[in-house]
Design an enzyme around this catalytic site. Structure first.
Site, PDB file in Angstrom:
ATOM      1  N   GLN A  61      91.425  77.629 -69.587  1.00 38.53           N
ATOM      2  CA  GLN A  61      91.499  76.254 -68.990  1.00 38.53           C
ATOM      3  C   GLN A  61      91.193  75.210 -69.899  1.00 38.53           C
ATOM      4  O   GLN A  61      89.920  75.302 -70.454  1.00 38.53           O
ATOM      5  CB  GLN A  61      90.759  76.269 -67.598  1.00 38.53           C
ATOM      6  CG  GLN A  61      91.544  77.367 -66.599  1.00 38.53           C
ATOM      7  CD  GLN A  61      92.737  76.857 -65.979  1.00 38.53           C
ATOM      8  OE1 GLN A  61      93.228  75.895 -66.383  1.00 38.53           O
ATOM      9  NE2 GLN A  61      93.285  77.721 -65.097  1.00 38.53           N
ATOM     10  N   TYR A  63      97.803  88.276 -62.543  1.00 34.68           N
ATOM     11  CA  TYR A  63      97.744  87.163 -63.611  1.00 34.68           C
ATOM     12  C   TYR A  63      96.498  86.895 -63.902  1.00 34.68           C
ATOM     13  O   TYR A  63      95.832  85.500 -63.728  1.00 34.68           O
ATOM     14  CB  TYR A  63      98.417  85.843 -63.220  1.00 34.68           C
ATOM     15  CG  TYR A  63      99.851  86.246 -62.620  1.00 34.68           C
ATOM     16  CD1 TYR A  63     100.947  86.527 -63.261  1.00 34.68           C
ATOM     17  CD2 TYR A  63      99.925  86.065 -61.357  1.00 34.68           C
ATOM     18  CE1 TYR A  63     102.219  86.447 -62.714  1.00 34.68           C
ATOM     19  CE2 TYR A  63     101.217  86.158 -60.500  1.00 34.68           C
ATOM     20  CZ  TYR A  63     102.390  86.519 -61.290  1.00 34.68           C
ATOM     21  OH  TYR A  63     103.704  86.750 -60.693  1.00 34.68           O
ATOM     22  N   ASN A 110      89.057  84.866 -65.957  1.00 37.92           N
ATOM     23  CA  ASN A 110      88.265  83.337 -65.538  1.00 37.92           C
ATOM     24  C   ASN A 110      88.055  83.293 -63.929  1.00 37.92           C
ATOM     25  O   ASN A 110      86.798  83.164 -63.606  1.00 37.92           O
ATOM     26  CB  ASN A 110      89.410  82.296 -65.793  1.00 37.92           C
ATOM     27  CG  ASN A 110      88.828  80.766 -65.424  1.00 37.92           C
ATOM     28  OD1 ASN A 110      87.861  80.567 -65.907  1.00 37.92           O
ATOM     29  ND2 ASN A 110      89.383  80.369 -64.657  1.00 37.92           N
ATOM     30  N   GLU A 140      97.036  92.228 -65.565  1.00 35.77           N
ATOM     31  CA  GLU A 140      97.271  91.337 -66.643  1.00 35.77           C
ATOM     32  C   GLU A 140      98.442  91.938 -67.409  1.00 35.77           C
ATOM     33  O   GLU A 140      98.083  93.014 -67.650  1.00 35.77           O
ATOM     34  CB  GLU A 140      96.185  90.741 -67.022  1.00 35.77           C
ATOM     35  CG  GLU A 140      96.418  89.804 -68.580  1.00 35.77           C
ATOM     36  CD  GLU A 140      97.285  88.534 -68.047  1.00 35.77           C
ATOM     37  OE1 GLU A 140      98.111  88.415 -68.910  1.00 35.77           O
ATOM     38  OE2 GLU A 140      97.225  87.913 -66.961  1.00 35.77           O
ATOM     39  N   ASP A 172      97.335  83.319 -59.537  1.00 33.39           N
ATOM     40  CA  ASP A 172      97.546  82.408 -60.608  1.00 33.39           C
ATOM     41  C   ASP A 172      98.324  82.285 -61.428  1.00 33.39           C
ATOM     42  O   ASP A 172      98.320  82.529 -62.414  1.00 33.39           O
ATOM     43  CB  ASP A 172      96.262  81.951 -61.237  1.00 33.39           C
ATOM     44  CG  ASP A 172      96.039  80.775 -62.023  1.00 33.39           C
ATOM     45  OD1 ASP A 172      96.821  80.053 -62.014  1.00 33.39           O
ATOM     46  OD2 ASP A 172      95.008  80.536 -62.899  1.00 33.39           O
ATOM     47  N   CYS A 179      99.689  76.038 -61.318  1.00 29.74           N
ATOM     48  CA  CYS A 179      99.871  74.801 -62.431  1.00 29.74           C
ATOM     49  C   CYS A 179     101.129  74.050 -61.932  1.00 29.74           C
ATOM     50  O   CYS A 179     101.412  73.055 -62.941  1.00 29.74           O
ATOM     51  CB  CYS A 179      99.732  75.325 -63.674  1.00 29.74           C
ATOM     52  SG  CYS A 179     100.877  76.636 -64.112  1.00 29.74           S
ATOM     53  N   GLU A 208      96.974  70.684 -61.037  1.00 28.35           N
ATOM     54  CA  GLU A 208      96.662  71.989 -60.692  1.00 28.35           C
ATOM     55  C   GLU A 208      96.230  71.830 -59.239  1.00 28.35           C
ATOM     56  O   GLU A 208      95.655  70.910 -58.642  1.00 28.35           O
ATOM     57  CB  GLU A 208      95.463  72.472 -61.529  1.00 28.35           C
ATOM     58  CG  GLU A 208      95.337  73.919 -61.657  1.00 28.35           C
ATOM     59  CD  GLU A 208      96.018  74.665 -62.871  1.00 28.35           C
ATOM     60  OE1 GLU A 208      95.914  75.823 -62.979  1.00 28.35           O
ATOM     61  OE2 GLU A 208      96.457  73.844 -63.506  1.00 28.35           O
TER      62      GLU A 208
END
Length: 361
Positions: A185, A213, A218, A234, A294, A319, A353
């Site tokens: 980010q 994801y 994070n 992921e 995300d 996003c 976002e």
């Protein structure tokens, strides 16, 4: 980004984003969004500059979208972190003074952190070798930075290829390995707001979390404190490596990470297909009450949409509010929005976002 820097217009732009998000979510009876603002300047932790040569001398250059022929030459970038601004000209002057560092240099990439580290990547239109290593190490020592050199098909790493970030969420500090070239980010302060909101929205749970994801972990790390166990997925190999390192770095012991795409996760959980990468993972032992997503700008594909609809709660960070709204057309049939938020990751642009918490009707 950054060429339209105007702090006096920030509140107006933020209000326009709030109104846009409110309008997009209005068909789904969403509550008013919680709004998390950005610092007005020095908020962007990474930046990439092309070099533009005039009379043989290099300058940092940026371009308006769609116009790569008319450069805007810059010496400072107000939206970039203070560390990036402090490094820009000393680094360029050093490269101008030493042909080993400066010859056929065409791009400079900066990655900085709230914790104070800086990694710089120098990109060349020529091979670089051990002679470059010596000059680059002197420059790295002089500027107190990490330095990487790139030429076609090759990468020379002097010390390490990542920075170590520290993010504070609800009074706890988390350490993250952030790799060169990997996704992070860009707005660290707003990222902390995002993590805090997700943690608050998740609440305390006695069951398990499915995360799709997960990137470098994070959200995974803070969210792990709110669930019995987390199964995080992921696809990117480099992100998986960083996520595993971050799980170990923070001594988190209730997260299992598997390298699967969202489509593959759907196939695994629905019993359509078995994966060797899930060997030793007892999927039937999980009790998923919440799914966290995300996704990339394209949003959730139809199969993943069907998967997440099966869970009691959906925590969705987006996003791209347009694809979020498109996904909500389907999710709204089974779930209702109980919380939503606007995170101003990208001031002075139209990008935003957002996040929603949905609960089954």
């Amino acid at each position: 980004m950054g060429l339209a820097f105007d702090p006096t217009g920030y509140e107006r732009q933020l209000e326009e984003k709030r109104q846009q998000l409110t309008a997009l979510l209005q068909p789904f009876a969403a509550p008013a969004p919680e709004v998390f603002t950005s610092p007005l300047e020095h908020f962007r932790l990474r930046a990439e500059f092309r070099l533009w040569y005039e009379q043989g001398q290099p300058h940092y250059a940026m371009f308006e979208p769609g116009n790569n022929r008319q450069p805007i030459l810059i010496e400072q970038l107000p939206i970039a972190s203070e560390r990036i601004n402090a490094l820009m000209m000393p680094l360029l002057e050093a490269c101008k003074a030493d042909p080993v560092l400066g010859r056929k240099l065409f791009q400079v990439e900066f990655l900085t952190t709230l914790s104070g580290e800086a990694l710089v990547t120098l990109c060349y239109h020529r091979p670089i070798d051990e002679q470059w290593d010596i000059a680059a190490q002197q420059l790295a020592d002089q500027l107190n930075i990490l330095l990487i050199g790139r030429s076609r098909g090759r990468r020379r790493v002097l010390q390490r290829d990542h920075v170590l970030e520290e993010l504070t969420v609800n009074g706890r500090t988390w350490r993250y390995q952030q790799a060169e070239g990997g996704f992070t980010q860009p707005n660290g302060q707003v990222n902390q707001h995002m993590l805090g909101w997700a943690l608050d929205a998740a609440g305390d749970n006695a069951d398990d979390l499915l995360e799709l994801y997960c990137g470098n972990g994070n959200f995974t790390l803070p969210l792990s404190t709110r669930f019995r166990r987390v199964l995080a997925t992921e696809l990117s190999k480099s992100s998986v490596r960083s996520a595993l390192e971050n799980i170990a770095l923070n001594q988190v012991d209730n997260v299992t990470l598997v390298r699967l795409s969202s489509e593959e996760v759907t196939q695994a959980l629905t019993g359509v297909r078995a994966f060797r990468r899930l060997q030793g993972v007892d999927l039937s032992g999980y009790e998923f009450g919440t799914v966290f997503v995300d996704p990339p700008r394209a949003g959730l594909d139809p199969a993943t949409l069907e998967l997440v609809k099966g869970y009691r709660r959906i925590l969705y960070v987006s996003c791209n509010p347009l694809t979020l709204a498109a996904n909500l057309d389907e999710l709204h049939k089974t779930h209702r929005i109980v919380r939503c938020a606007l995170f101003d990751q990208f001031p002075y642009t139209h990008h935003m976002e957002s996040g929603v918490l949905l609960e089954r009707r």
